[in-house]
Motif scaffolding. Structure first.
Motif, PDB file in Angstrom:
ATOM      1  N   GLY A 164     109.881 121.616  -0.038  1.00  0.00           N
ATOM      2  CA  GLY A 164     109.965 122.809  -0.867  1.00  0.00           C
ATOM      3  C   GLY A 164     108.640 123.535  -0.952  1.00  0.00           C
ATOM      4  O   GLY A 164     108.587 124.772  -0.968  1.00  0.00           O
ATOM      5  N   ALA A 165     107.546 122.767  -0.992  1.00  0.00           N
ATOM      6  CA  ALA A 165     106.219 123.377  -1.068  1.00  0.00           C
ATOM      7  C   ALA A 165     105.889 124.158   0.201  1.00  0.00           C
ATOM      8  O   ALA A 165     105.353 125.264   0.144  1.00  0.00           O
ATOM      9  CB  ALA A 165     105.166 122.299  -1.318  1.00  0.00           C
ATOM     10  N   ILE A 166     106.240 123.580   1.351  1.00  0.00           N
ATOM     11  CA  ILE A 166     105.963 124.256   2.620  1.00  0.00           C
ATOM     12  C   ILE A 166     106.754 125.556   2.717  1.00  0.00           C
ATOM     13  O   ILE A 166     106.308 126.534   3.328  1.00  0.00           O
ATOM     14  CB  ILE A 166     106.291 123.318   3.795  1.00  0.00           C
ATOM     15  N   THR A 167     107.931 125.567   2.097  1.00  0.00           N
ATOM     16  CA  THR A 167     108.770 126.770   2.131  1.00  0.00           C
ATOM     17  C   THR A 167     108.121 127.929   1.381  1.00  0.00           C
ATOM     18  O   THR A 167     108.411 129.100   1.690  1.00  0.00           O
ATOM     19  CB  THR A 167     110.156 126.478   1.525  1.00  0.00           C
ATOM     20  N   ASP A 168     107.260 127.637   0.404  1.00  0.00           N
ATOM     21  CA  ASP A 168     106.686 128.690  -0.435  1.00  0.00           C
ATOM     22  C   ASP A 168     105.893 129.723   0.354  1.00  0.00           C
ATOM     23  O   ASP A 168     106.184 130.920   0.249  1.00  0.00           O
ATOM     24  CB  ASP A 168     105.826 128.078  -1.536  1.00  0.00           C
ATOM     25  N   PRO A 169     104.867 129.328   1.139  1.00  0.00           N
ATOM     26  CA  PRO A 169     104.152 130.360   1.901  1.00  0.00           C
ATOM     27  C   PRO A 169     105.032 131.014   2.953  1.00  0.00           C
ATOM     28  O   PRO A 169     104.861 132.202   3.256  1.00  0.00           O
ATOM     29  CB  PRO A 169     102.984 129.593   2.541  1.00  0.00           C
ATOM     30  N   VAL A 170     105.987 130.248   3.509  1.00  0.00           N
ATOM     31  CA  VAL A 170     106.923 130.839   4.474  1.00  0.00           C
ATOM     32  C   VAL A 170     107.765 131.911   3.793  1.00  0.00           C
ATOM     33  O   VAL A 170     107.973 133.013   4.328  1.00  0.00           O
ATOM     34  CB  VAL A 170     107.815 129.742   5.094  1.00  0.00           C
TER      35      VAL A 170
ATOM     36  N   LYS B  52      95.616 151.061   6.648  1.00  0.00           N
ATOM     37  CA  LYS B  52      95.435 149.989   7.618  1.00  0.00           C
ATOM     38  C   LYS B  52      96.161 148.737   7.175  1.00  0.00           C
ATOM     39  O   LYS B  52      96.010 148.274   6.059  1.00  0.00           O
ATOM     40  CB  LYS B  52      93.937 149.689   7.776  1.00  0.00           C
ATOM     41  N   ALA B  53      96.974 148.203   8.079  1.00  0.00           N
ATOM     42  CA  ALA B  53      97.735 147.000   7.763  1.00  0.00           C
ATOM     43  C   ALA B  53      96.831 145.774   7.819  1.00  0.00           C
ATOM     44  O   ALA B  53      95.882 145.715   8.601  1.00  0.00           O
ATOM     45  CB  ALA B  53      98.887 146.836   8.747  1.00  0.00           C
ATOM     46  N   ILE B  54      97.128 144.817   6.992  1.00  0.00           N
ATOM     47  CA  ILE B  54      96.374 143.567   6.987  1.00  0.00           C
ATOM     48  C   ILE B  54      97.340 142.417   7.210  1.00  0.00           C
ATOM     49  O   ILE B  54      98.395 142.352   6.562  1.00  0.00           O
ATOM     50  CB  ILE B  54      95.597 143.375   5.663  1.00  0.00           C
ATOM     51  N   PRO B  55      97.066 141.522   8.149  1.00  0.00           N
ATOM     52  CA  PRO B  55      97.987 140.411   8.417  1.00  0.00           C
ATOM     53  C   PRO B  55      98.166 139.535   7.181  1.00  0.00           C
ATOM     54  O   PRO B  55      97.260 139.390   6.350  1.00  0.00           O
ATOM     55  CB  PRO B  55      97.292 139.645   9.552  1.00  0.00           C
ATOM     56  N   PHE B  56      99.341 138.924   7.084  1.00  0.00           N
ATOM     57  CA  PHE B  56      99.679 138.108   5.920  1.00  0.00           C
ATOM     58  C   PHE B  56      98.681 136.980   5.728  1.00  0.00           C
ATOM     59  O   PHE B  56      98.188 136.745   4.617  1.00  0.00           O
ATOM     60  CB  PHE B  56     101.095 137.552   6.090  1.00  0.00           C
ATOM     61  N   PHE B  57      98.394 136.254   6.792  1.00  0.00           N
ATOM     62  CA  PHE B  57      97.552 135.066   6.636  1.00  0.00           C
ATOM     63  C   PHE B  57      96.086 135.435   6.389  1.00  0.00           C
ATOM     64  O   PHE B  57      95.349 134.661   5.783  1.00  0.00           O
ATOM     65  CB  PHE B  57      97.688 134.158   7.869  1.00  0.00           C
ATOM     66  N   LYS B  58      95.689 136.616   6.831  1.00  0.00           N
ATOM     67  CA  LYS B  58      94.354 137.081   6.462  1.00  0.00           C
ATOM     68  C   LYS B  58      94.310 137.360   4.967  1.00  0.00           C
ATOM     69  O   LYS B  58      93.336 137.001   4.278  1.00  0.00           O
ATOM     70  CB  LYS B  58      93.987 138.340   7.246  1.00  0.00           C
TER      71      LYS B  58
ATOM     72  N   PHE C  65     106.959 152.790   0.572  1.00  0.00           N
ATOM     73  CA  PHE C  65     107.657 151.823   1.409  1.00  0.00           C
ATOM     74  C   PHE C  65     108.104 152.431   2.750  1.00  0.00           C
ATOM     75  O   PHE C  65     108.860 151.805   3.476  1.00  0.00           O
ATOM     76  CB  PHE C  65     108.887 151.275   0.676  1.00  0.00           C
ATOM     77  N   GLU C  66     107.654 153.648   3.081  1.00  0.00           N
ATOM     78  CA  GLU C  66     108.113 154.269   4.306  1.00  0.00           C
ATOM     79  C   GLU C  66     107.712 153.474   5.536  1.00  0.00           C
ATOM     80  O   GLU C  66     108.453 153.357   6.494  1.00  0.00           O
ATOM     81  CB  GLU C  66     107.552 155.689   4.399  1.00  0.00           C
ATOM     82  N   ASN C  67     106.497 152.927   5.514  1.00  0.00           N
ATOM     83  CA  ASN C  67     105.991 152.170   6.653  1.00  0.00           C
ATOM     84  C   ASN C  67     105.996 150.679   6.393  1.00  0.00           C
ATOM     85  O   ASN C  67     105.162 149.953   6.905  1.00  0.00           O
ATOM     86  CB  ASN C  67     104.569 152.639   6.995  1.00  0.00           C
ATOM     87  N   GLU C  68     106.962 150.224   5.568  1.00  0.00           N
ATOM     88  CA  GLU C  68     106.983 148.799   5.192  1.00  0.00           C
ATOM     89  C   GLU C  68     107.106 147.901   6.415  1.00  0.00           C
ATOM     90  O   GLU C  68     106.580 146.813   6.480  1.00  0.00           O
ATOM     91  CB  GLU C  68     108.156 148.550   4.231  1.00  0.00           C
ATOM     92  N   GLY C  69     107.826 148.391   7.444  1.00  0.00           N
ATOM     93  CA  GLY C  69     107.992 147.556   8.624  1.00  0.00           C
ATOM     94  C   GLY C  69     106.698 147.339   9.370  1.00  0.00           C
ATOM     95  O   GLY C  69     106.570 146.399  10.142  1.00  0.00           O
ATOM     96  N   ASN C  70     105.712 148.219   9.167  1.00  0.00           N
ATOM     97  CA  ASN C  70     104.449 148.089   9.866  1.00  0.00           C
ATOM     98  C   ASN C  70     103.372 147.418   9.031  1.00  0.00           C
ATOM     99  O   ASN C  70     102.268 147.236   9.497  1.00  0.00           O
ATOM    100  CB  ASN C  70     103.958 149.489  10.286  1.00  0.00           C
ATOM    101  N   THR C  71     103.668 147.108   7.775  1.00  0.00           N
ATOM    102  CA  THR C  71     102.693 146.446   6.920  1.00  0.00           C
ATOM    103  C   THR C  71     103.135 145.034   6.650  1.00  0.00           C
ATOM    104  O   THR C  71     104.309 144.785   6.415  1.00  0.00           O
ATOM    105  CB  THR C  71     102.542 147.199   5.591  1.00  0.00           C
ATOM    106  N   LEU C  72     102.203 144.109   6.698  1.00  0.00           N
ATOM    107  CA  LEU C  72     102.532 142.697   6.583  1.00  0.00           C
ATOM    108  C   LEU C  72     102.309 142.156   5.203  1.00  0.00           C
ATOM    109  O   LEU C  72     102.573 140.989   4.957  1.00  0.00           O
ATOM    110  CB  LEU C  72     101.710 141.895   7.601  1.00  0.00           C
ATOM    111  N   ILE C  73     101.815 142.939   4.264  1.00  0.00           N
ATOM    112  CA  ILE C  73     101.639 142.484   2.885  1.00  0.00           C
ATOM    113  C   ILE C  73     102.189 143.561   1.964  1.00  0.00           C
ATOM    114  O   ILE C  73     101.797 144.694   2.052  1.00  0.00           O
ATOM    115  CB  ILE C  73     100.178 142.190   2.581  1.00  0.00           C
TER     116      ILE C  73
END
Length: 531
Positions: A91-97, A282-288, A523-531
């Motif tokens: 369950g814990a591993i599922t959280d960041p996923v 500018k989009a920022i990756p999730f893990f960053k 939210f127009e560019n939500e598909g291009n933003t990772l956070i």
């Protein structure tokens, strides 16, 4: 044999009646005009009730799953520790996923978070039901419970992460968020109370002391091999068959409450857009972004503190029923002691909300320490009168430990948002990682707890346990939680966000909001933003 199956049913009907009445009330007033950032009482209630069934199921699992696996399913403590540990870790591993995919998902007509909560609810109910089912085969029971407990924890995460993050999208006003959090925690404590009460009353006959007089062979050596080998456990007969039956009834009742809570949440809560605009496209990756969150000082201190405190509470919950069951003076009153703890916690939430508003959130943490001397008193003087006093005071402390982290976490998110204005919707980062660490610490605590019982020689199904087992239980609900709470409170002393600094942060964010009012296109560019 006595079967206590009638008492919980009126309470069950009352729970459904009260929640249905709330739906009707909300339908009448939900869409009345109100100020932009002000939340109606109805919205707060519906938001709070939506999360309560999660606590109903969690409470029943926390208090009774370990004793169910030991005494009804006849799984040895070692394998029980594996089931609890692996399930919690899964369950814990599922959280960041979950946080990753939720932040990637696009906004729909009902919001970005709401589809996740609604979609996972039916599957969560099914996995919860089978988690309490005693399969007809014997050799594969460990695998059975491991699969469904892990599945329940993972699906529960897909509900919990967006639900917790939803706090930030009810209102941009700090007081309104704190008020909604207080409503939520009050209802969640009531949900915990309902879960423990329903489960405790329905399954009480499966653990009553009179079963030992009816089945005296269970006292000592009826199942000598089964204590260490699940493949040699005989099929449930007599009181074991009755125990399996009442646990299934409890699972069905709680599953119904779970479904109703999700309907109320969807009917009465509207998810708002991100109230703050971006300073950068500018989009920022999730893990960053996650690495940035892990370097955020206030978040690290808050998380470290409450991980230790929540682990202490988990140890109390998972071992309290076991301790009472194997103490002659408390065996027939464990369900009433659990109810006392939870009633005390429920009625004290408004007091703690008032306290933290007038004296500060860090000051309210002192209430958590009240649990320590009384827990020590319970294990040294285990009589019924002392137990009820301990239960009441423990409820006060548990209420503070539940309310404070969820009240302080939005402050941390606001502080991070001000320092990292280019990070869009960082709530999923913080809430998913916080739940991840909480579950991971609980997994370690529960795993070590069951492993300690294995080393002490716990015998599943036996009416009497050895003195070493009793000593281990005393340490698990007295000494270890005391140490963890003291360490957690010491770390909290260095938490840097005060009421004054939070007010300054809120004003700065409000200025940012006024300078960037175009939130409609967020939210127009939500598909291009990772956070």
């Amino acid at each position: 044999m006595k079967q206590v199956l009638i008492a919980p049913l009126p309470m069950c009907y009352q729970v459904f009646y009260e929640q249905c009445s709330t739906v009707v009330f909300c339908a009448l007033v939900l869409f009345q005009p109100k100020q932009e950032d002000k939340l109606s009482v109805c919205s707060k209630l519906c938001y709070a009730i939506g999360g309560a069934p999660n606590q109903v199921a969690g409470s029943a699992t926390a208090f009774f799953l370990q004793i169910y696996l030991l005494d009804i399913a006849h799984i040895t403590p070692f394998y029980v520790s594996l089931v609890l540990f692996i399930g919690k870790v899964g369950g814990a591993i599922t959280d960041p996923v979950a946080g990753f995919f939720i932040s990637k998902s696009k906004k729909t007509k009902i919001g970005q978070l709401m589809p996740w909560m609604l979609g996972c609810t039916p599957f969560t109910i099914v996995s919860y039901f089978f988690m309490w089912y005693l399969p007809p085969f014997v050799a594969g029971r460990v695998i059975w419970y491991l699969i469904f407990y892990s599945l329940f924890q993972a699906l529960n995460t897909l509900f919990e992460v967006p639900y917790c993050a939803l706090t930030m999208f009810l209102s941009s006003d700090q007081k309104e968020r704190d008020s909604a959090t207080a409503y939520r925690m009050t209802m969640e404590v009531l949900g915990t109370l309902i879960g423990a009460t329903l489960q405790g009353q329905i399954v009480a006959s499966a653990h009553a002391s009179d079963r030992c007089t009816v089945n005296r062979t269970a006292n000592t050596t009826e199942y000598p091999q089964s204590l260490h080998n699940t493949s040699s456990v005989p099929e449930p007969l007599g009181f074991l068959a009755h125990g399996a039956k009442v646990y299934m009834i409890a699972a069905g009742v709680i599953g119904g409450v779970y479904l109703l809570g999700s309907v109320i949440l969807f009917s009465g809560v509207k998810e708002k857009d991100d109230p703050y605009a971006l300073n950068s496209d500018k989009a920022i990756p999730f893990f960053k972004g996650l690495r940035l969150a892990m370097k955020h000082g206030p978040y690290i201190k808050l998380t470290s503190s409450f991980l230790l405190i929540s682990t202490a509470v988990q140890l109390e919950q998972s071992n309290f029923v076991l301790f009472c069951t194997h103490m002659t003076e408390l065996r027939n009153d464990f369900q009433y002691l659990v109810v006392t703890i939870l009633v005390s916690a429920a009625v004290s939430i408004p007091f703690w909300q008032w306290f933290l508003e007038h004296f500060g959130k860090k000051s309210a943490a002192c209430g958590i320490s009240w649990m320590i001397p009384f827990a020590v008193m319970l294990v040294t003087v285990p009589n019924l009168s002392v137990a009820y006093v301990v239960a009441f005071v423990s409820g006060l402390s548990i209420a503070a430990s539940l309310l404070l982290p969820w009240s302080m976490l939005p402050d941390v998110v606001d502080h991070f948002r001000l320092l990292n204005q280019y990070v869009k919707r960082p709530e999923a980062l913080f809430y998913s990682s916080y739940v991840f660490f909480t579950k991971l610490s609980a997994a370690l605590g529960l795993g070590m707890s069951s492993a300690s019982l294995e080393l002490a020689g716990y015998k599943g199904g036996a009416c009497r346990q050895s003195s070493s087992v009793i000593l281990a239980l005393k340490i698990l609900i007295g000494v270890v939680p005391a140490i963890l709470i003291l360490l957690g409170l010491f770390i909290l002393l260095f938490y840097p966000i005060t009421e004054k600094s939070q007010k300054e942060t809120e004003q700065a964010l409000e200025q940012l909001r006024r300078n960037h009012p175009s939130c409609d296109n967020l939210f127009e560019n939500e598909g291009n933003t990772l956070i």
